[in-house]
Structure formats: C-alpha cells, structure tokens
Scaffold this motif. Structure first.
Motif, PDB file in Angstrom:
ATOM      1  N   PRO A  15     -23.698  -3.467 -35.286  1.00  0.00           N
ATOM      2  CA  PRO A  15     -23.200  -2.914 -34.018  1.00  0.00           C
ATOM      3  C   PRO A  15     -23.346  -3.841 -32.809  1.00  0.00           C
ATOM      4  N   ALA A  16     -24.408  -4.611 -32.735  1.00  0.00           N
ATOM      5  CA  ALA A  16     -24.591  -5.513 -31.593  1.00  0.00           C
ATOM      6  C   ALA A  16     -23.532  -6.602 -31.575  1.00  0.00           C
ATOM      7  N   VAL A  17     -23.156  -7.110 -32.754  1.00  0.00           N
ATOM      8  CA  VAL A  17     -22.127  -8.147 -32.818  1.00  0.00           C
ATOM      9  C   VAL A  17     -20.766  -7.532 -32.505  1.00  0.00           C
ATOM     10  N   VAL A  18     -20.508  -6.339 -33.013  1.00  0.00           N
ATOM     11  CA  VAL A  18     -19.256  -5.638 -32.703  1.00  0.00           C
ATOM     12  C   VAL A  18     -19.137  -5.479 -31.186  1.00  0.00           C
ATOM     13  N   LYS A  19     -20.192  -4.998 -30.555  1.00  0.00           N
ATOM     14  CA  LYS A  19     -20.190  -4.763 -29.103  1.00  0.00           C
ATOM     15  C   LYS A  19     -20.001  -6.063 -28.323  1.00  0.00           C
ATOM     16  N   ALA A  20     -20.598  -7.152 -28.795  1.00  0.00           N
ATOM     17  CA  ALA A  20     -20.481  -8.439 -28.108  1.00  0.00           C
ATOM     18  C   ALA A  20     -19.029  -8.920 -28.028  1.00  0.00           C
ATOM     19  N   PHE A  21     -18.186  -8.450 -28.924  1.00  0.00           N
ATOM     20  CA  PHE A  21     -16.772  -8.821 -28.918  1.00  0.00           C
ATOM     21  C   PHE A  21     -15.892  -7.700 -28.362  1.00  0.00           C
ATOM     22  N   GLY A  22     -16.503  -6.756 -27.671  1.00  0.00           N
ATOM     23  CA  GLY A  22     -15.759  -5.676 -27.032  1.00  0.00           C
ATOM     24  C   GLY A  22     -15.371  -4.563 -27.967  1.00  0.00           C
ATOM     25  N   GLY A  23     -15.921  -4.560 -29.175  1.00  0.00           N
ATOM     26  CA  GLY A  23     -15.564  -3.547 -30.162  1.00  0.00           C
ATOM     27  C   GLY A  23     -16.421  -2.305 -30.062  1.00  0.00           C
ATOM     28  N   GLU A  24     -15.915  -1.245 -30.659  1.00  0.00           N
ATOM     29  CA  GLU A  24     -16.669   0.011 -30.720  1.00  0.00           C
ATOM     30  C   GLU A  24     -16.311   0.743 -32.008  1.00  0.00           C
ATOM     31  N   TYR A  25     -17.289   1.461 -32.527  1.00  0.00           N
ATOM     32  CA  TYR A  25     -17.065   2.278 -33.712  1.00  0.00           C
ATOM     33  C   TYR A  25     -16.425   3.589 -33.274  1.00  0.00           C
ATOM     34  N   LEU A  26     -15.317   3.947 -33.899  1.00  0.00           N
ATOM     35  CA  LEU A  26     -14.679   5.243 -33.671  1.00  0.00           C
ATOM     36  C   LEU A  26     -15.006   6.201 -34.806  1.00  0.00           C
ATOM     37  N   VAL A  27     -15.137   5.656 -36.010  1.00  0.00           N
ATOM     38  CA  VAL A  27     -15.478   6.432 -37.200  1.00  0.00           C
ATOM     39  C   VAL A  27     -16.479   5.618 -37.991  1.00  0.00           C
ATOM     40  N   ARG A  28     -17.519   6.277 -38.474  1.00  0.00           N
ATOM     41  CA  ARG A  28     -18.506   5.604 -39.319  1.00  0.00           C
ATOM     42  C   ARG A  28     -19.010   6.625 -40.330  1.00  0.00           C
ATOM     43  N   GLY A  29     -18.237   6.756 -41.412  1.00  0.00           N
ATOM     44  CA  GLY A  29     -18.557   7.787 -42.396  1.00  0.00           C
ATOM     45  C   GLY A  29     -17.992   9.111 -41.916  1.00  0.00           C
ATOM     46  N   GLY A  30     -18.702  10.149 -42.147  1.00  0.00           N
ATOM     47  CA  GLY A  30     -18.255  11.457 -41.681  1.00  0.00           C
ATOM     48  C   GLY A  30     -17.295  12.134 -42.642  1.00  0.00           C
ATOM     49  N   ARG A  31     -17.031  13.354 -42.345  1.00  0.00           N
ATOM     50  CA  ARG A  31     -16.161  14.179 -43.187  1.00  0.00           C
ATOM     51  C   ARG A  31     -14.725  13.678 -43.122  1.00  0.00           C
ATOM     52  N   HIS A  32     -14.057  13.653 -44.258  1.00  0.00           N
ATOM     53  CA  HIS A  32     -12.654  13.295 -44.306  1.00  0.00           C
ATOM     54  C   HIS A  32     -11.978  14.077 -45.434  1.00  0.00           C
ATOM     55  N   GLU A  33     -10.663  14.174 -45.317  1.00  0.00           N
ATOM     56  CA  GLU A  33      -9.880  14.934 -46.291  1.00  0.00           C
ATOM     57  C   GLU A  33      -8.515  14.272 -46.453  1.00  0.00           C
ATOM     58  N   THR A  34      -8.084  14.067 -47.673  1.00  0.00           N
ATOM     59  CA  THR A  34      -6.762  13.517 -47.941  1.00  0.00           C
ATOM     60  C   THR A  34      -5.739  14.628 -47.741  1.00  0.00           C
ATOM     61  N   LEU A  35      -4.806  14.403 -46.820  1.00  0.00           N
ATOM     62  CA  LEU A  35      -3.781  15.414 -46.531  1.00  0.00           C
ATOM     63  C   LEU A  35      -2.478  15.134 -47.269  1.00  0.00           C
ATOM     64  N   GLU A  36      -2.197  13.873 -47.539  1.00  0.00           N
ATOM     65  CA  GLU A  36      -1.002  13.493 -48.293  1.00  0.00           C
ATOM     66  C   GLU A  36      -1.322  12.258 -49.113  1.00  0.00           C
ATOM     67  N   GLY A  37      -0.653  12.121 -50.227  1.00  0.00           N
ATOM     68  CA  GLY A  37      -0.826  10.937 -51.057  1.00  0.00           C
ATOM     69  C   GLY A  37      -2.017  11.032 -51.994  1.00  0.00           C
TER      70      GLY A  37
END
Length: 103
Positions: A27-49
C-alpha cells in the motif's frame, strides 16, 4: 484532463501469512504513485458469463503512466513484488485506461 487507469487483479492466496507480508508493504508504494485500493477482496458474485474469480483487487491511479511507473519502479519490482512469491497459486493483473469523463 488525463484519464485514470485501473489495475485489475485476480489471485488465489495459497499462503496467507506470506501474503500478509506483501500487503504490509504494497500500500505505501501504491500511494507513493498516487494509487488507491478500491477493492481488496470482499464479497463478489458472477452476474454473467463463466468467470469465477477467487479474489479480486482493483486499484485506481491518476494515469496509465503512473500505474506503469508504480509497477516498474525498482521499489515495487525488486523489494515488494518478491514478497508475493509463493504466497499465491496465481496472480493475474491487467492495466486498463479509464475514461476522461464518465458518459
């Protein structure tokens, strides 16, 4: 205006303790380049495909160039990325440019 860029990652964590070491540093390296985590694991569901992802991460960067710089930087490439070795059975990552302004 520069379009944001997104790193989309699918992985299967095979060694949670080793992966925690990677996540303690990344995370520190991501932040140093202006990045941010929007999703990191968490619940997910395949809706198509047929896609049945194990675990998903989504990161946003201010630009495609900054996301590439993050990935190619020596700090990430030589110090942080190797922490993930042996922690996942697979780790697939794609970089995609977003849109300048939502439609």
């Amino acid at each position: 205006m520069t379009a944001p860029a997104y790193l989309i990652v699918e992985m299967d964590i095979s060694d949670p303790e080793r992966y925690r070491q990677y996540m303690a540093e990344a995370p520190a390296v991501v932040k140093a380049f202006g990045g941010e985590y929007l999703v990191r694991g968490g619940r997910h569901e395949t809706l198509e495909g047929d896609w049945q992802p194990h675990r998903i991460a989504l990161l946003r960067f201010p630009s495609f160039a900054q996301a590439k710089a993050f990935y190619e930087t020596s700090d990430y490439a030589t110090r942080v990325k190797p922490l993930r070795d042996g922690a996942t059975s697979f780790f697939d990552m794609v970089l995609v440019e977003g849109v300048d302004q939502p439609v």
